[in-house]
Design a protein around this motif. Structure first.
Motif, PDB file in Angstrom:
ATOM      1  N   LEU A  31       0.980  -1.191   0.048  1.00 31.50           N
ATOM      2  CA  LEU A  31       0.013   0.077  -0.106  1.00 31.50           C
ATOM      3  C   LEU A  31       0.737   1.204  -0.018  1.00 31.50           C
ATOM      4  O   LEU A  31       0.250   2.392  -0.175  1.00 31.50           O
ATOM      5  CB  LEU A  31      -0.872  -0.015   1.339  1.00 31.50           C
ATOM      6  N   ALA A  85      -5.132   5.977   1.965  1.00 31.09           N
ATOM      7  CA  ALA A  85      -5.711   4.893   2.804  1.00 31.09           C
ATOM      8  C   ALA A  85      -5.635   4.901   4.165  1.00 31.09           C
ATOM      9  O   ALA A  85      -4.582   5.815   4.398  1.00 31.09           O
ATOM     10  CB  ALA A  85      -5.140   3.629   2.075  1.00 31.09           C
ATOM     11  N   GLY A 108     -11.057  -2.022  -1.397  1.00 27.74           N
ATOM     12  CA  GLY A 108     -10.958  -1.072  -2.408  1.00 27.74           C
ATOM     13  C   GLY A 108     -12.342  -0.632  -3.153  1.00 27.74           C
ATOM     14  O   GLY A 108     -13.125  -1.296  -2.875  1.00 27.74           O
TER      15      GLY A 108
END
Length: 215
Positions: A31, A85, A108
């Motif tokens: 990520l 995120a 997501g």
């Protein structure tokens, strides 16, 4: 018993450093960079028998005298990523039944994916654009043919690989990196950044505030 891993002056950290380092490293690979953390550490068993001797392997025997445990038994922390995120992390050596449950779940806009190291050849994925009557997590056995970067050196499709094979893959990447004059991932910098995040979680637990890793 009060082995070295339970003493901060020898082990540095408890569950946070022992297990948290792995999930932080994994999260950064999947990520991207972590910019801020908010953590909580706790110690459930605050005293243990002082070490009397080792019994082979990872085993140990305790004596009559008691000593203080100076590291954490459990770590919980939230993170913010540079991408926008957010994440929640959990690590403990007190989760009965979780032998090596190094797991992640990523959600997501187009679906979700989950993984559990105890079933290291499998991924579970969900695609949001699937028809409603078949939408749900599907189990995928990863290891068929050219889609997997390492399986060509092992077995035919459908045959799983194990924990030990991952170390062979690491050596393979290192040797190819040396031949090409390039350092393969993970690098020394990745290790430093992981340590900076661990340090930030520990400082956050002490201050009860959000903390930015000192990169």
């Amino acid at each position: 018993p009060l082995v070295w891993r339970l003493q901060k002056d020898q082990g540095g950290a408890g569950t946070l450093g022992d297990l948290g380092a792995h999930i932080i490293d994994l999260a950064r690979m999947l990520l991207g960079e972590i910019t801020d953390v908010s953590g909580m550490l706790t110690t459930f068993i605050k005293q243990r028998p002082v070490l009397a001797g080792t019994t082979g392997g990872l085993g140990a025997a305790g004596g009559q005298e008691m000593g203080d445990v100076t590291v954490d038994d459990a770590a919980l922390f939230m993170t913010q990523f540079a991408s926008g995120a957010i994440g929640t992390f959990e690590a403990t050596r007190f989760a009965k039944g979780r032998a090596n449950y190094n797991a992640f779940e990523i959600n997501g806009s187009k679906g979700s994916i989950t993984f559990n190291l105890e079933r290291m050849n499998e991924l579970n994925v969900l695609f949001d654009d699937d028809a409603s009557d078949v939408k749900g997590f599907r189990n995928i056995l990863v290891g068929d043919g050219a889609a997997h970067p390492y399986m060509g050196a092992w077995w035919p499709g459908g045959h799983i690989i194990g924990w030990e094979h991952t170390f062979t893959h690491g050596v393979y990447d290192l040797m190819n990196g040396i031949a090409a004059g390039e350092s393969p991932a993970a690098t020394f910098e990745d290790g430093v950044r992981c340590q900076a995040i661990l340090d930030a979680v520990e400082r956050s637990s002490g201050s009860r505030q959000w903390v930015a890793p000192d990169y």
